[in-house]
Design a protein around this motif. Structure first.
Motif, PDB file in Angstrom:
ATOM      1  N   CYS A 138       1.289  -1.226  -0.641  1.00 30.95           N
ATOM      2  CA  CYS A 138      -0.125   0.187   0.392  1.00 30.95           C
ATOM      3  C   CYS A 138       1.370   1.147  -0.069  1.00 30.95           C
ATOM      4  CB  CYS A 138      -1.148   0.058   1.339  1.00 30.95           C
ATOM      5  SG  CYS A 138      -2.041   1.218   1.138  1.00 30.95           S
ATOM      6  N   LYS A 139       0.655   2.070  -1.003  1.00 33.44           N
ATOM      7  CA  LYS A 139       1.634   3.669  -1.359  1.00 33.44           C
ATOM      8  C   LYS A 139       1.633   4.108  -0.198  1.00 33.44           C
ATOM      9  CE  LYS A 139       3.793   1.804  -4.970  1.00 33.44           C
ATOM     10  NZ  LYS A 139       4.119   0.289  -4.134  1.00 33.44           N
ATOM     11  N   ASP A 140      -0.087   4.087  -0.202  1.00 33.41           N
ATOM     12  CA  ASP A 140      -0.312   5.418   1.759  1.00 33.41           C
ATOM     13  C   ASP A 140       0.136   5.128   2.138  1.00 33.41           C
ATOM     14  OD1 ASP A 140      -1.783   6.196  -0.793  1.00 33.41           O
ATOM     15  OD2 ASP A 140      -3.804   5.056  -0.480  1.00 33.41           O
ATOM     16  N   ILE A 141       0.788   4.196   3.083  1.00 28.26           N
ATOM     17  CA  ILE A 141       1.253   3.532   4.652  1.00 28.26           C
ATOM     18  C   ILE A 141       3.129   4.515   4.210  1.00 28.26           C
ATOM     19  CG2 ILE A 141       2.188   2.617   5.740  1.00 28.26           C
ATOM     20  CD1 ILE A 141       0.097   0.756   5.106  1.00 28.26           C
ATOM     21  N   ARG A 142       3.235   5.569   4.848  1.00 25.67           N
ATOM     22  CA  ARG A 142       4.415   6.334   5.184  1.00 25.67           C
ATOM     23  C   ARG A 142       5.189   5.750   5.820  1.00 25.67           C
ATOM     24  NH1 ARG A 142       4.582  12.772   6.484  1.00 25.67           N
ATOM     25  NH2 ARG A 142       7.260  12.983   6.475  1.00 25.67           N
ATOM     26  N   ARG A 143       6.337   5.217   5.343  1.00 27.73           N
ATOM     27  CA  ARG A 143       7.198   4.790   6.430  1.00 27.73           C
ATOM     28  C   ARG A 143       8.120   6.045   6.454  1.00 27.73           C
ATOM     29  NH1 ARG A 143       8.987  -0.441   3.514  1.00 27.73           N
ATOM     30  NH2 ARG A 143       9.319  -1.202   4.830  1.00 27.73           N
ATOM     31  N   PHE A 144       7.902   5.879   7.872  1.00 20.25           N
ATOM     32  CA  PHE A 144       9.621   6.720   8.323  1.00 20.25           C
ATOM     33  C   PHE A 144      10.458   6.188   8.309  1.00 20.25           C
ATOM     34  CE2 PHE A 144       4.729   7.606   9.162  1.00 20.25           C
ATOM     35  CZ  PHE A 144       4.511   9.798   9.257  1.00 20.25           C
ATOM     36  N   LYS A 145      12.133   7.340   9.047  1.00 22.64           N
ATOM     37  CA  LYS A 145      13.064   7.368   9.429  1.00 22.64           C
ATOM     38  C   LYS A 145      13.282   6.333  10.484  1.00 22.64           C
ATOM     39  CE  LYS A 145      14.423  10.145   5.271  1.00 22.64           C
ATOM     40  NZ  LYS A 145      15.584  11.386   5.498  1.00 22.64           N
ATOM     41  N   ASN A 146      13.251   7.467  11.368  1.00 24.24           N
ATOM     42  CA  ASN A 146      12.897   6.766  12.554  1.00 24.24           C
ATOM     43  C   ASN A 146      11.585   7.510  13.574  1.00 24.24           C
ATOM     44  OD1 ASN A 146      13.207   9.516  13.475  1.00 24.24           O
ATOM     45  ND2 ASN A 146      15.527   9.442  12.309  1.00 24.24           N
ATOM     46  N   VAL A 147      12.811   5.964  14.351  1.00 26.09           N
ATOM     47  CA  VAL A 147      10.612   7.025  16.005  1.00 26.09           C
ATOM     48  C   VAL A 147      10.231   8.410  16.026  1.00 26.09           C
ATOM     49  CG1 VAL A 147       9.971   6.373  18.205  1.00 26.09           C
ATOM     50  CG2 VAL A 147      11.200   4.677  16.828  1.00 26.09           C
ATOM     51  N   ALA A 148      11.911   9.371  15.712  1.00 22.65           N
ATOM     52  CA  ALA A 148      11.458  10.497  16.321  1.00 22.65           C
ATOM     53  C   ALA A 148      10.986  10.934  15.782  1.00 22.65           C
ATOM     54  CB  ALA A 148      12.683  11.628  16.388  1.00 22.65           C
ATOM     55  N   GLU A 149      11.373  11.066  13.775  1.00 22.87           N
ATOM     56  CA  GLU A 149      10.463  11.333  13.009  1.00 22.87           C
ATOM     57  C   GLU A 149       8.514  11.197  12.998  1.00 22.87           C
ATOM     58  OE1 GLU A 149      10.130   9.966   8.194  1.00 22.87           O
ATOM     59  OE2 GLU A 149      12.273  11.745   8.634  1.00 22.87           O
ATOM     60  N   LEU A 150       8.792   9.606  13.164  1.00 19.19           N
ATOM     61  CA  LEU A 150       7.550   9.360  13.281  1.00 19.19           C
ATOM     62  C   LEU A 150       6.349   9.927  15.016  1.00 19.19           C
ATOM     63  CD1 LEU A 150       4.587   7.416  12.716  1.00 19.19           C
ATOM     64  CD2 LEU A 150       6.144   5.418  14.685  1.00 19.19           C
ATOM     65  N   ARG A 151       7.823  10.049  15.408  1.00 18.74           N
ATOM     66  CA  ARG A 151       6.890  10.762  16.201  1.00 18.74           C
ATOM     67  C   ARG A 151       6.635  12.059  16.065  1.00 18.74           C
ATOM     68  NH1 ARG A 151      10.440  10.235  20.735  1.00 18.74           N
ATOM     69  NH2 ARG A 151      11.901  11.720  19.505  1.00 18.74           N
ATOM     70  N   LYS A 152       6.989  13.012  15.586  1.00 15.35           N
ATOM     71  CA  LYS A 152       7.522  14.260  14.981  1.00 15.35           C
ATOM     72  C   LYS A 152       5.642  14.222  14.007  1.00 15.35           C
ATOM     73  CE  LYS A 152       8.918  18.529  12.823  1.00 15.35           C
ATOM     74  NZ  LYS A 152      10.019  18.656  12.374  1.00 15.35           N
ATOM     75  N   TYR A 153       5.751  13.225  13.206  1.00 15.24           N
ATOM     76  CA  TYR A 153       4.199  13.094  12.083  1.00 15.24           C
ATOM     77  C   TYR A 153       3.230  13.175  13.355  1.00 15.24           C
ATOM     78  CZ  TYR A 153       0.962  11.457   8.936  1.00 15.24           C
ATOM     79  OH  TYR A 153      -0.064  11.144   8.161  1.00 15.24           O
ATOM     80  N   THR A 154       2.614  12.093  14.019  1.00 13.91           N
ATOM     81  CA  THR A 154       1.866  11.624  14.802  1.00 13.91           C
ATOM     82  C   THR A 154       1.237  13.038  15.692  1.00 13.91           C
ATOM     83  OG1 THR A 154       2.627   9.259  14.974  1.00 13.91           O
ATOM     84  CG2 THR A 154       0.752   9.856  16.560  1.00 13.91           C
ATOM     85  N   GLN A 155       2.179  13.118  16.626  1.00  9.83           N
ATOM     86  CA  GLN A 155       1.652  14.692  17.050  1.00  9.83           C
ATOM     87  C   GLN A 155       0.987  15.815  16.563  1.00  9.83           C
ATOM     88  OE1 GLN A 155       5.589  15.734  18.792  1.00  9.83           O
ATOM     89  NE2 GLN A 155       5.592  14.716  21.436  1.00  9.83           N
ATOM     90  N   ASN A 156       2.198  15.961  15.414  1.00 13.63           N
ATOM     91  CA  ASN A 156       1.339  17.575  14.412  1.00 13.63           C
ATOM     92  C   ASN A 156       0.041  17.118  13.551  1.00 13.63           C
ATOM     93  OD1 ASN A 156       3.515  18.878  14.752  1.00 13.63           O
ATOM     94  ND2 ASN A 156       4.703  17.894  13.041  1.00 13.63           N
ATOM     95  N   HIS A 157      -0.533  15.846  13.652  1.00 20.54           N
ATOM     96  CA  HIS A 157      -1.773  15.198  13.526  1.00 20.54           C
ATOM     97  C   HIS A 157      -2.411  14.846  13.977  1.00 20.54           C
ATOM     98  CE1 HIS A 157       0.736  15.353   9.177  1.00 20.54           C
ATOM     99  NE2 HIS A 157       0.067  15.953   8.892  1.00 20.54           N
TER     100      HIS A 157
END
Length: 179
Positions: A138-157
């Motif tokens: 699924c191309k819609d599932i964004r894969r983040f480079k690391n947990v910090a990047e995932l955390r930032k995205y999760t917080q922002n959204h």
């Protein structure tokens, strides 16, 4: 928008209303039509606004909502006991080569930095495939480079999923600690 191909008969939509849709429809004054395309988080926010919930009530309802997310996630993705469920998830999120055991799948999936809601939306939009070989990434599932990047995205959204609501082992396998 790309869709994942998940199970059974080629090309047949997998979407059927689930626990999340039942949760939204339980609020009788809320106008909601189940759809594979609508964002469940945006719909929850719309529900909270339409009901005029204060912060306390919103938190109580969010707990009910996240319980529904866990129930639907487990119904759509699997409970974590069947190798086929883990392999299907691994394939949907783009893990190659495909691990050959539940343990290997669990370890490979745990290394991925993806948002649970992206996975849930992929499964809500999925089309069926008879064989695991026919499951598409699924191309819609964004894969983040690391947990910090995932955390930032999760917080922002505001796309958090709290650990205490994760009962299904596949869902637990996707959770990350953010502190």
């Amino acid at each position: 928008m790309s869709t994942a191909v998940i199970r059974r008969q080629n090309g047949v939509s997998l979407f059927r209303p689930g626990a999340i849709d039942n949760y939204f429809q339980s609020h009788r004054s809320f106008e909601y039509t189940p759809s594979s395309e609508s964002s469940v988080l945006r719909t929850f926010k719309r529900l909270a606004i339409s009901q005029g919930w204060g912060e306390d009530r919103k938190q109580k309802e969010k707990a009910k909502f996240q319980t529904a997310v866990d129930k639907e996630f487990t119904a759509r993705v699997g409970g974590g006991f069947a190798l086929e469920d883990w392999q299907r998830l691994a394939k949907v999120i783009g893990i190659t080569p495909l691990p050959g055991s539940v343990t290997q799948c669990r370890k490979a999936i745990k290394k991925e930095n993806i948002n649970i809601y992206h996975v849930l939306h992929a499964y809500r939009r999925a089309r069926e495939a008879e064989r695991i070989e026919d499951v598409e990434v699924c191309k819609d599932i964004r894969r983040f480079k690391n947990v910090a990047e995932l955390r930032k995205y999760t917080q922002n959204h505001s796309m958090f999923y709290r650990k205490e609501f994760a009962k299904g082992s596949v869902l637990k396998g996707l959770l990350k600690k953010f502190h």
